[in-house]
Design an enzyme around this catalytic site. Structure first.
Site, PDB file in Angstrom:
ATOM      1  N   LYS A  47     -28.690  17.891  24.879  1.00 54.85           N
ATOM      2  CA  LYS A  47     -27.383  18.359  25.413  1.00 54.85           C
ATOM      3  C   LYS A  47     -26.326  18.502  24.342  1.00 54.85           C
ATOM      4  CE  LYS A  47     -28.290  13.896  26.425  1.00 54.85           C
ATOM      5  NZ  LYS A  47     -29.288  13.216  27.205  1.00 54.85           N
ATOM      6  N   GLU A  85     -32.865  22.390  31.488  1.00 56.25           N
ATOM      7  CA  GLU A  85     -32.549  21.574  32.669  1.00 56.25           C
ATOM      8  C   GLU A  85     -32.572  20.080  32.343  1.00 56.25           C
ATOM      9  OE1 GLU A  85     -31.022  21.064  35.778  1.00 56.25           O
ATOM     10  OE2 GLU A  85     -32.070  22.918  36.281  1.00 56.25           O
ATOM     11  N   VAL A 145     -29.437  17.942  31.295  1.00 60.44           N
ATOM     12  CA  VAL A 145     -28.333  17.585  32.208  1.00 60.44           C
ATOM     13  C   VAL A 145     -28.876  16.821  33.420  1.00 60.44           C
ATOM     14  CG1 VAL A 145     -26.368  18.470  33.521  1.00 60.44           C
ATOM     15  CG2 VAL A 145     -27.124  19.679  31.483  1.00 60.44           C
ATOM     16  N   GLY A 157     -31.260  14.502  33.760  1.00 64.36           N
ATOM     17  CA  GLY A 157     -32.694  14.192  33.862  1.00 64.36           C
ATOM     18  C   GLY A 157     -33.398  14.984  34.934  1.00 64.36           C
ATOM     19  N   ILE A 167     -32.605  15.722  38.019  1.00 63.58           N
ATOM     20  CA  ILE A 167     -31.849  16.457  39.054  1.00 63.58           C
ATOM     21  C   ILE A 167     -31.769  17.940  38.673  1.00 63.58           C
ATOM     22  CG2 ILE A 167     -29.638  16.698  40.254  1.00 63.58           C
ATOM     23  CD1 ILE A 167     -29.065  13.774  39.682  1.00 63.58           C
ATOM     24  N   GLY A 200     -34.411   0.455  27.664  1.00 62.44           N
ATOM     25  CA  GLY A 200     -34.547   1.818  27.132  1.00 62.44           C
ATOM     26  C   GLY A 200     -33.580   2.812  27.756  1.00 62.44           C
ATOM     27  N   ASP A 247     -21.761  11.785  25.886  1.00 63.40           N
ATOM     28  CA  ASP A 247     -22.949  12.351  26.521  1.00 63.40           C
ATOM     29  C   ASP A 247     -22.567  13.060  27.828  1.00 63.40           C
ATOM     30  OD1 ASP A 247     -26.058  12.292  26.819  1.00 63.40           O
ATOM     31  OD2 ASP A 247     -25.303  11.483  28.711  1.00 63.40           O
ATOM     32  N   LYS A 288     -22.737  17.117  28.925  1.00 63.10           N
ATOM     33  CA  LYS A 288     -23.372  17.582  30.175  1.00 63.10           C
ATOM     34  C   LYS A 288     -22.396  18.356  31.051  1.00 63.10           C
ATOM     35  CE  LYS A 288     -26.733  13.834  30.211  1.00 63.10           C
ATOM     36  NZ  LYS A 288     -26.939  12.431  30.607  1.00 63.10           N
TER      37      LYS A 288
HETATM   38  N1  LIG Z   1     -34.409   9.417  26.756  1.00 64.59           N
HETATM   39  C1  LIG Z   1     -33.964  10.064  27.824  1.00 64.59           C
HETATM   40  O1  LIG Z   1     -34.022   9.553  28.936  1.00 64.59           O
HETATM   41  C2  LIG Z   1     -33.389  11.448  27.688  1.00 64.59           C
HETATM   42  C3  LIG Z   1     -32.949  12.105  28.847  1.00 64.59           C
HETATM   43  C4  LIG Z   1     -32.461  13.413  28.742  1.00 64.59           C
HETATM   44  C5  LIG Z   1     -32.416  14.023  27.505  1.00 64.59           C
HETATM   45  N2  LIG Z   1     -32.808  13.348  26.384  1.00 64.59           N
HETATM   46  C6  LIG Z   1     -32.754  14.066  25.099  1.00 64.59           C
HETATM   47  O2  LIG Z   1     -34.086  14.299  24.678  1.00 64.59           O
HETATM   48  C7  LIG Z   1     -34.159  14.289  23.256  1.00 64.59           C
HETATM   49  C8  LIG Z   1     -35.197  13.265  22.810  1.00 64.59           C
HETATM   50  O3  LIG Z   1     -34.776  11.982  23.247  1.00 64.59           O
HETATM   51  P1  LIG Z   1     -35.770  10.723  23.230  1.00 64.59           P
HETATM   52  O4  LIG Z   1     -35.106   9.698  24.071  1.00 64.59           O
HETATM   53  O5  LIG Z   1     -37.153  11.136  23.567  1.00 64.59           O
HETATM   54  O6  LIG Z   1     -35.663  10.281  21.693  1.00 64.59           O
HETATM   55  P2  LIG Z   1     -36.578   9.213  20.940  1.00 64.59           P
HETATM   56  O7  LIG Z   1     -37.315   8.359  21.902  1.00 64.59           O
HETATM   57  O8  LIG Z   1     -35.705   8.567  19.925  1.00 64.59           O
HETATM   58  O9  LIG Z   1     -37.658  10.115  20.176  1.00 64.59           O
HETATM   59  C9  LIG Z   1     -37.271  11.064  19.241  1.00 64.59           C
HETATM   60  C10 LIG Z   1     -38.466  11.812  18.705  1.00 64.59           C
HETATM   61  O10 LIG Z   1     -37.959  12.841  17.833  1.00 64.59           O
HETATM   62  C11 LIG Z   1     -38.694  12.815  16.626  1.00 64.59           C
HETATM   63  N3  LIG Z   1     -37.846  13.318  15.553  1.00 64.59           N
HETATM   64  C12 LIG Z   1     -36.590  12.920  15.224  1.00 64.59           C
HETATM   65  N4  LIG Z   1     -36.121  13.661  14.203  1.00 64.59           N
HETATM   66  C13 LIG Z   1     -37.104  14.530  13.879  1.00 64.59           C
HETATM   67  C14 LIG Z   1     -37.226  15.551  12.913  1.00 64.59           C
HETATM   68  N5  LIG Z   1     -36.236  15.799  12.048  1.00 64.59           N
HETATM   69  N6  LIG Z   1     -38.373  16.272  12.890  1.00 64.59           N
HETATM   70  C15 LIG Z   1     -39.385  16.021  13.759  1.00 64.59           C
HETATM   71  N7  LIG Z   1     -39.328  15.056  14.701  1.00 64.59           N
HETATM   72  C16 LIG Z   1     -38.200  14.323  14.748  1.00 64.59           C
HETATM   73  C17 LIG Z   1     -39.053  11.347  16.437  1.00 64.59           C
HETATM   74  O11 LIG Z   1     -40.138  11.294  15.545  1.00 64.59           O
HETATM   75  P3  LIG Z   1     -40.881   9.918  15.172  1.00 64.59           P
HETATM   76  O12 LIG Z   1     -41.698   9.582  16.391  1.00 64.59           O
HETATM   77  O13 LIG Z   1     -41.705  10.258  14.006  1.00 64.59           O
HETATM   78  O14 LIG Z   1     -39.789   8.920  14.918  1.00 64.59           O
HETATM   79  C18 LIG Z   1     -39.411  10.950  17.878  1.00 64.59           C
HETATM   80  O15 LIG Z   1     -40.741  11.275  18.178  1.00 64.59           O
HETATM   81  C19 LIG Z   1     -32.734  13.986  22.768  1.00 64.59           C
HETATM   82  O16 LIG Z   1     -32.078  15.189  22.516  1.00 64.59           O
HETATM   83  C20 LIG Z   1     -32.105  13.293  23.957  1.00 64.59           C
HETATM   84  O17 LIG Z   1     -30.699  13.456  23.983  1.00 64.59           O
HETATM   85  C21 LIG Z   1     -33.297  12.093  26.457  1.00 64.59           C
END
Ligand SMILES: NC(=O)c1ccc[n+]([C@@H]2O[C@H](COP(=O)([O-])OP(=O)(O)OC[C@H]3O[C@@H](n4cnc5c(N)ncnc54)[C@H](OP(=O)(O)O)[C@@H]3O)[C@@H](O)[C@H]2O)c1
Length: 419
Positions: A97, A121, A124, A126, A128, A179, A193, A197
Site C-alpha cells: 500500500k 486488493e 487494502v 487484507g 475484505i 505477527g 498504514d 489505505k
Molecule cells: N503481513 C500482512 O498481514 C500484510 C497484509 C497486507 C499487506 N501486506 C504487505 O505485503 C507486503 C509483504 O509483507 P509481509 O508481511 O509478507 O513481509 P515479510 O513477512 O517481512 O516478508 C518480506 C519478504 O520480502 C522479501 N524481500 C524484502 N526485500 C526484498 C528485496 N529487495 N528483494 C527481494 N525480496 C525482498 C523478504 O526476503 P527474505 O525472505 O529473503 O528476507 C521476505 O521474503 C508488504 O508490502 C506489506 O505491507 C502485508
C-alpha cells in the site's frame, strides 16, 4: 471466463504474505509457481533451494511467466519491480500500500501507456474485497463517505487496552509476538498504514489522488489508560478510524484519527485484528464489510483473488477519475474549513490554549498533563497537529453531539473510581 490451466506465476517475497499465497495456491494445481525471488540467501526456507532466486531479473525477464505477484517488504525495490513489469506490458499484483499510494498516478499512467495490469486488493484491508466493491458496484453511484478501521495491528492494541486493561507497551508486545505488528510498528500505530489505505480507497471511491500531507493524521502511540477509562465512562471505545467523505460543499475530506465510537456504530464491534469498512452510497444507502485485515492466509487469499481476476482479463477502470484536456488527472479539491471537535491530552499545558480554538473546555490539570475538549477548524488542526504531536499529545475525534461538559463529568467519574 478464461482458464488458469498451465499459467505460470513468478512471486517476489516469501514472508508472511508470500508464504500465505503459496499455501492457498496449493488449492489451485493449474497455476504453476515458476520461482520465488527473495533477498536473504542464508535464511532457512520451507521449500527446496531450487524454488528460489535472488535476482529479480531472472523472473522479470522470463517470457514464460504469465503474471507476477509482488509481495516484498521493501517499497523502493517493489516500485522498481512493478514499474519494470508494467513497462513491459505485463500483469502484476501487489500488496504494497505504501508504494502504490505514493506512486499511483505514475502506475496508472504506465498501465495506460503500455497496456499492462496492476491489481492490489490485498493492499487494502487484507481479505475484505473493498476495492473491487468500489469499482464494480459503485463505479457510477455517488458515494458520500467511506470510512473504517483499516489497520489490524492498532485495532488489536486498542481492543486489548479496552477489554483487558493492558498497558500500551504490553498490548504492542502481544501484537508483535502474534505477527500483527511489525518490529518497527511506527507505520501501524502512527496511522501511516491507514493513511496509505484510505488514499487508495479515495482514488477508487472518489477519483481523488491525494498527497499524504493533505490528510489529517494522528496515531495511537501516546494513548494512556486514562484516555481509555474516559472513553469507557462516556460509553464509547477508542478506534483508529480513517475516513474519506464529501462534505456539504461536495469537497473531499480525508483523515486518520483516533476516534470515540459509540454502540450505534458498526465500528464499535470491530475487535482485535479485524478491519471494518462502512460505505454510504447515495442510492444503495449504508453498507458494512468486516473481515480479517491482515495475516498470512487472509492476505494470501486476497492476492489469489487478484491473480485469478487478472488472468481472466480484469483491470481496474478507475471509474471516478476526472481528466483535463491534456489527459492529466484533475485534482479533487480537499476541504479544510469544516469544524472538528477533538479531545486532547498533552504534557505541555502552556501550548494548548495558544491554538485557534473556537470553543474550549480545559480540565484535568496535573503536574504531568492537561486535557481539553475543543472545536477547531480542520485547516487549523492540520497546520498545528505536527507541533501538538511533539508535546506528546494524544488527540481523538469526538462526535459533534458530545459536549465538553459531558467529557468533564466523565473524567470526574473516572477520578472518583480511581480514588
Ligand atoms: N503481513 C500482512 O498481514 C500484510 C497484509 C497486507 C499487506 N501486506 C504487505 O505485503 C507486503 C509483504 O509483507 P509481509 O508481511 O509478507 O513481509 P515479510 O513477512 O517481512 O516478508 C518480506 C519478504 O520480502 C522479501 N524481500 C524484502 N526485500 C526484498 C528485496 N529487495 N528483494 C527481494 N525480496 C525482498 C523478504 O526476503 P527474505 O525472505 O529473503 O528476507 C521476505 O521474503 C508488504 O508490502 C506489506 O505491507 C502485508
Amino acid at each position: 471466463m478464461k482458464s488458469n490451466s498451465g499459467k505460470r506465476i513468478g512471486i517476489f517475497g516469501f514472508g508472511c504474505v508470500g508464504q500465505g499465497l503459496h499455501d492457498v495456491l496449493q488449492d489451485n494445481p493449474h497455476l504453476h509457481v515458476a520461482k520465488i525471488c527473495v533477498r536473504d540467501k542464508e535464511k532457512l526456507r520451507t521449500l527446496p533451494k531450487h524454488s528460489f532466486t535472488y535476482d529479480p531479473q531472472e523472473l522479470l525477464q522470463d517470457e514464460s511467466i504469465d503474471l507476477f505477484a509482488e509481495l516484498i517488504s521493501d517499497p523502493k525495490e517493489a516500485l522498481q519491480i512493478v514499474r519494470q513489469a508494467l513497462e513491459a506490458g505485463k500483469t502484476i499484483v501487489s500488496a504494497n500500500k505504501k508504494m502504490i499510494s505514493e506512486n499511483l498516478t505514475e502506475l496508472v499512467a504506465l498501465q495506460q501507456e503500455f497496456g499492462g495490469t496492476l491489481l492490489y486488493e490485498a493492499a487494502v484491508c487484507g481479505s475484505i474485497p473493498i476495492l473491487r466493491t468500489l469499482e464494480a458496484y459503485y463505479g457510477n453511484e455517488p458515494l458520500q463517505e467511506v470510512s473504517g478501521i483499516l489497520n489490524g495491528s492498532s485495532n488489536y492494541i486498542l481492543t486489548k487496552l479496552d477489554a483487558e486493561g493492558l498497558s500500551y507497551d504490553e498490548a504492542l508486545a502481544q501484537a508483535q509476538a502474534l505477527g500483527f505488528a511489525e518490529a518497527d510498528p511506527t507505520l501501524d500505530v502512527g496511522g501511516y498504514d491507514a493513511l496509505h489505505k484510505i488514499s487508495l480507497i479515495a482514488a477508487h471511491a472518489f477519483g481523488a489522488v491525494v498527497k499524504p500531507e493533505q490528510v489529517l493524521r494522528s496515531g495511537i502511540q501516546h494513548i494512556s489508560k486514562g484516555d481509555i477509562h474516559l472513553a469507557q465512562a462516556l460509553g464509547a471505545r477508542i478506534r483508529l478510524v480513517a475516513s474519506a467523505r464529501l462534505n456539504k460543499n461536495n469537497n473531499l475530506e480525508l483523515q486518520v484519527l483516533p476516534t470515540l465510537v459509540f454502540p450505534d456504530s458498526e465500528l464499535y464491534y470491530v475487535e482485535a485484528e479485524f478491519n471494518g469498512v462502512q460505505l454510504q452510497a447515495r442510492y444503495a444507502g449504508d453498507q458494512f464489510l468486516k473481515g480479517r485485515g491482515a495475516g498470512s492466509h487472509p492476505t494470501g487469499s486476497a492476492v489469489w483473488a487478484d491473480v485469478s481476476a487478472a488472468l481472466a482479463g480484469y483491470k481496474y477502470s478507475y471509474p471516478k477519475f476526472r481528466y483535463n484536456d491534456e489527459e492529466q488527472l484533475k485534482p479533487v479539491p480537499l476541504e479544510e474549513d469544516d469544524e472538528l471537535k477533538v479531545y486532547v491530552r498533552s504534557t505541555m499545558p502552556e501550548l494548548l490554549p495558544q491554538l485557534p480554538w473556537k470553543e474550549l473546555t480545559t480540565f484535568g490539570y496535573s503536574a504531568k498533563s492537561t486535557q481539553l475538549v475543543g472545536t477547531i477548524n480542520r485547516k487549523d488542526l492540520l497546520q498545528h497537529l505536527p507541533a501538538l504531536k511533539q508535546t506528546i499529545a494524544f488527540v481523538a475525534l469526538l462526535p459533534a453531539q458530545v459536549s465538553g461538559e459531558q467529557v468533564v463529568q466523565a473524567s470526574g467519574a473516572v477520578l472518583e473510581e480511581a480514588a
